[in-house]
Motif scaffolding. Structure first.
Motif, mmCIF file in Angstrom:
data_model
loop_
_atom_site.group_PDB
_atom_site.id
_atom_site.type_symbol
_atom_site.label_atom_id
_atom_site.label_comp_id
_atom_site.label_asym_id
_atom_site.label_seq_id
_atom_site.Cartn_x
_atom_site.Cartn_y
_atom_site.Cartn_z
ATOM 1 N N SER A 40 0.815 -1.221 0.000
ATOM 2 C CA SER A 40 0.000 0.000 0.000
ATOM 3 C C SER A 40 0.848 1.270 0.000
ATOM 4 O O SER A 40 0.385 2.325 -0.445
ATOM 5 C CB SER A 40 -0.969 -0.003 1.187
ATOM 6 N N ASP A 41 2.093 1.186 0.460
ATOM 7 C CA ASP A 41 3.002 2.345 0.420
ATOM 8 C C ASP A 41 3.397 2.720 -1.006
ATOM 9 O O ASP A 41 3.929 3.803 -1.234
ATOM 10 C CB ASP A 41 4.281 2.069 1.217
ATOM 11 N N LEU A 42 3.150 1.825 -1.952
ATOM 12 C CA LEU A 42 3.583 2.033 -3.332
ATOM 13 C C LEU A 42 2.444 2.484 -4.245
ATOM 14 O O LEU A 42 2.622 2.572 -5.460
ATOM 15 C CB LEU A 42 4.227 0.758 -3.878
ATOM 16 N N LYS A 43 1.291 2.762 -3.664
ATOM 17 C CA LYS A 43 0.147 3.219 -4.461
ATOM 18 C C LYS A 43 0.576 4.431 -5.288
ATOM 19 O O LYS A 43 1.279 5.309 -4.803
ATOM 20 C CB LYS A 43 -1.030 3.575 -3.558
ATOM 21 N N GLY A 44 0.161 4.444 -6.542
ATOM 22 C CA GLY A 44 0.548 5.513 -7.450
ATOM 23 C C GLY A 44 1.726 5.152 -8.335
ATOM 24 O O GLY A 44 2.047 5.885 -9.264
ATOM 25 N N HIS A 45 2.364 4.009 -8.060
ATOM 26 C CA HIS A 45 3.488 3.525 -8.866
ATOM 27 C C HIS A 45 3.100 2.205 -9.527
ATOM 28 O O HIS A 45 2.372 1.398 -8.944
ATOM 29 C CB HIS A 45 4.722 3.246 -8.001
ATOM 30 N N LYS A 46 3.632 1.972 -10.718
ATOM 31 C CA LYS A 46 3.566 0.636 -11.299
ATOM 32 C C LYS A 46 4.593 -0.197 -10.547
ATOM 33 O O LYS A 46 5.632 0.320 -10.136
ATOM 34 C CB LYS A 46 3.885 0.672 -12.785
ATOM 35 N N VAL A 47 4.277 -1.470 -10.353
ATOM 36 C CA VAL A 47 5.138 -2.323 -9.538
ATOM 37 C C VAL A 47 5.400 -3.642 -10.255
ATOM 38 O O VAL A 47 4.477 -4.279 -10.770
ATOM 39 C CB VAL A 47 4.487 -2.606 -8.159
ATOM 40 N N VAL A 48 6.664 -4.031 -10.279
ATOM 41 C CA VAL A 48 7.056 -5.355 -10.752
ATOM 42 C C VAL A 48 7.440 -6.163 -9.522
ATOM 43 O O VAL A 48 8.291 -5.736 -8.733
ATOM 44 C CB VAL A 48 8.269 -5.298 -11.711
ATOM 45 N N LEU A 49 6.811 -7.321 -9.350
ATOM 46 C CA LEU A 49 7.192 -8.257 -8.297
ATOM 47 C C LEU A 49 8.005 -9.364 -8.957
ATOM 48 O O LEU A 49 7.460 -10.204 -9.671
ATOM 49 C CB LEU A 49 5.960 -8.854 -7.610
ATOM 50 N N ASN A 50 9.309 -9.336 -8.759
ATOM 51 C CA ASN A 50 10.216 -10.366 -9.263
ATOM 52 C C ASN A 50 10.469 -11.297 -8.078
ATOM 53 O O ASN A 50 11.187 -10.953 -7.148
ATOM 54 C CB ASN A 50 11.522 -9.737 -9.755
ATOM 55 N N ILE A 51 9.859 -12.464 -8.118
ATOM 56 C CA ILE A 51 9.852 -13.383 -6.975
ATOM 57 C C ILE A 51 10.670 -14.624 -7.334
ATOM 58 O O ILE A 51 10.542 -15.150 -8.447
ATOM 59 C CB ILE A 51 8.399 -13.773 -6.630
ATOM 60 N N PHE A 52 11.466 -15.103 -6.374
ATOM 61 C CA PHE A 52 12.367 -16.215 -6.685
ATOM 62 C C PHE A 52 12.769 -16.942 -5.408
ATOM 63 O O PHE A 52 12.613 -16.424 -4.301
ATOM 64 C CB PHE A 52 13.601 -15.711 -7.433
ATOM 65 N N CYS A 81 12.226 -7.167 -5.640
ATOM 66 C CA CYS A 81 12.799 -8.505 -5.765
ATOM 67 C C CYS A 81 12.579 -9.210 -4.441
ATOM 68 O O CYS A 81 13.123 -8.795 -3.410
ATOM 69 C CB CYS A 81 14.278 -8.413 -6.135
ATOM 70 N N ILE A 82 11.779 -10.267 -4.474
ATOM 71 C CA ILE A 82 11.260 -10.874 -3.245
ATOM 72 C C ILE A 82 11.681 -12.332 -3.135
ATOM 73 O O ILE A 82 11.483 -13.125 -4.058
ATOM 74 C CB ILE A 82 9.721 -10.775 -3.217
ATOM 75 N N SER A 83 12.244 -12.669 -1.973
ATOM 76 C CA SER A 83 12.610 -14.052 -1.672
ATOM 77 C C SER A 83 12.529 -14.244 -0.161
ATOM 78 O O SER A 83 12.179 -13.325 0.568
ATOM 79 C CB SER A 83 14.033 -14.348 -2.163
ATOM 80 N N ARG A 84 12.889 -15.425 0.286
ATOM 81 C CA ARG A 84 12.952 -15.682 1.733
ATOM 82 C C ARG A 84 14.395 -15.575 2.234
ATOM 83 O O ARG A 84 14.673 -15.905 3.382
ATOM 84 C CB ARG A 84 12.363 -17.051 2.054
ATOM 85 N N ASP A 85 15.298 -15.075 1.388
ATOM 86 C CA ASP A 85 16.673 -14.832 1.820
ATOM 87 C C ASP A 85 16.666 -13.849 2.976
ATOM 88 O O ASP A 85 15.794 -12.979 3.068
ATOM 89 C CB ASP A 85 17.492 -14.207 0.683
ATOM 90 N N LEU A 86 17.672 -13.942 3.827
ATOM 91 C CA LEU A 86 17.818 -12.939 4.876
ATOM 92 C C LEU A 86 18.149 -11.587 4.249
ATOM 93 O O LEU A 86 18.846 -11.519 3.234
ATOM 94 C CB LEU A 86 18.913 -13.343 5.849
ATOM 95 N N PRO A 87 17.673 -10.502 4.831
ATOM 96 C CA PRO A 87 17.969 -9.172 4.295
ATOM 97 C C PRO A 87 19.464 -8.894 4.172
ATOM 98 O O PRO A 87 19.884 -8.165 3.277
ATOM 99 C CB PRO A 87 17.312 -8.232 5.318
#
Length: 168
Positions: A40-52, A81-87
């Protein structure tokens, strides 16, 4: 459940990706500085979710590089870019690669993102990790494109993702 393969062996995911035209589920993911990023913080932007599954694999790392180069410089667009890797691993990777046009996000705390989006592996050696997917959202968080990569070791279709960003 999506039926995909990992090294040619069938594996399943926890559900199906959100459908085109649906509002993407809200999420709370961890950034590399350990703060929380909400969709919801990204409302107003197009968003690509690159998940791996993990940035520490060749194909996953390449997808981050490619989206950084291709979509990260587009106007009014955020590449997540979304994963379960540690930050910490995500930050190390981006620092070593000099990547500045993507936002690395981790689902390490709860795994809720993978469940909500139906893309968590439910069996096989990557059980609990995210399958390789790309979603494109419009400025209101509506899904305009999805791809569940059929073989986890393959790269996503970058051009189709970019076309969706451009509304083509």
């Amino acid at each position: 459940m999506a039926k995909i393969t990992l090294g040619g062996t069938p594996v399943e995911t926890s559900g199906q990706l959100p459908e085109i035209g649906e509002k993407a589920p809200e999420f709370h993911l961890t950034t590399t500085d350990l703060s929380t990023q909400k969709l919801s913080d990204l409302k107003g932007h197009k968003v690509v979710l690159n998940i791996f599954p993990s940035v520490d694999t060749g194909t996953c790392a390449q997808s981050v590089r490619e989206f950084n180069k291709k979509a990260g410089k587009m106007n009014n667009t955020k590449v997540l870019c979304i994963s379960r890797d540690l930050p910490f691993a995500q930050a190390r990777f981006c620092g070593a690669e000099g990547l500045e046009h993507v936002l690395m996000l981790s689902d390490f705390k709860t795994g809720d993102f993978g469940k909500a989006y139906g893309l968590e592996f439910t069996d096989g050696p990557f059980e609990g990790l995210h399958s390789r997917c790309v979603l494109v959202l419009d400025e209101n968080g509506i899904v305009t494109y999805t791809q569940q990569v059929k073989e986890v070791g393959d790269e996503p279709n970058y051009e189709a993702s970019l076309d969706a960003l451009l509304g083509e």
